[in-house]
Design an enzyme around this catalytic site. Structure first.
Site, PDB file in Angstrom:
ATOM      1  CE  LYS A 101     -10.114  -4.330   0.888  1.00 19.73           C
ATOM      2  NZ  LYS A 101     -11.447  -4.115   1.141  1.00 19.73           N
ATOM      3  CG  ASP A 146     -11.874  -9.480   2.593  1.00 20.21           C
ATOM      4  OD1 ASP A 146     -11.232 -10.586   3.074  1.00 20.21           O
ATOM      5  OD2 ASP A 146     -13.137  -9.676   1.846  1.00 20.21           O
TER       6      ASP A 146
END
Length: 211
Positions: free
Chosen positions: A123, A141
């Site tokens: 991420k 997220d």
């Protein structure tokens, strides 16, 4: 699970685009390195909290070289208010030293190289690629993981599954800004508790899947 049609997806992102043509991260940064540090610090805390500590950290160390001159204890003392102090200070110092030793002091521009850095997962790497290098990546997220199935954009229970679904279904012309629009939507409108459906600009398209 009910999915949005291709036409509905286009209409949703046209609404996001009209309301916020150039969405930006809420983290304060001014270089690929300060962005990288901010994103690593943002794990399990808010962007506002990170901005408060980087106000003190970046005047001292806004390059890998300057950061590597600090001790882990000095970094830890500055970032203490955001939690996970030991691991974050260790990673910030280690990634700074690795940038110097392996990447000529520059933040690399590939996911594989970024993920070699301490504290940098998929991420975080995707955020850097998208924001610093303008690549159409999809950092997933907790907000995207939660709202993407609910809206009907993508199906999955892991960040990788949601990322794959979003990249397949969102038209390329929206991908550079798509994750910012969705994060902001999840943060301020489609909240986990008491979602503001009455204020939601895409309410009429949302599939409201009970995920």
């Amino acid at each position: 699970m009910n999915f949005l049609s291709n036409d509905e997806i286009i209409q949703i992102f046209e609404i996001f685009k009209k309301n916020n043509p150039e969405p930006k991260p809420e983290l304060n940064y001014y270089s690929p390195f300060t962005l990288l540090v901010s994103v690593v610090l943002s794990a399990q805390t808010t962007d506002k909290s990170v901005n408060k500590v980087t106000e003190k950290l970046f005047p001292l160390a806004d390059t890998p070289q300057k950061m590597a001159e600090l001790s882990q204890e000095q970094i830890a003392e500055i970032i203490r208010p955001i939690g996970l102090t030991n691991s974050k200070s260790k990673n910030i110092l280690a990634l700074s030293k690795m940038l110097i030793s392996e990447f000529d002091g520059k933040v690399p521009g590939t996911r594989e190289e970024l993920q070699k850095l301490p504290g940098v997962g998929r991420k975080t790497a995707n955020v850097i690629l998208n924001v610093a290098f303008n690549q159409p990546t999809m950092p997933v997220d907790t907000h995207l993981l939660r709202i993407s199935p609910k809206i009907g954009l993508a199906e999955g229970k892991t960040p990788e599954q949601i990322e794959e679904g979003l990249l397949k279904r969102i038209p390329k012309e929206y991908l550079n800004h798509a994750h910012h629009w969705l994060i902001l939507h999840g943060r301020y409108i489609c909240t986990a508790r008491n979602p503001k459906c009455d204020e939601c600009p895409i309410n009429k398209f949302c599939k409201k899947n009970q995920i």
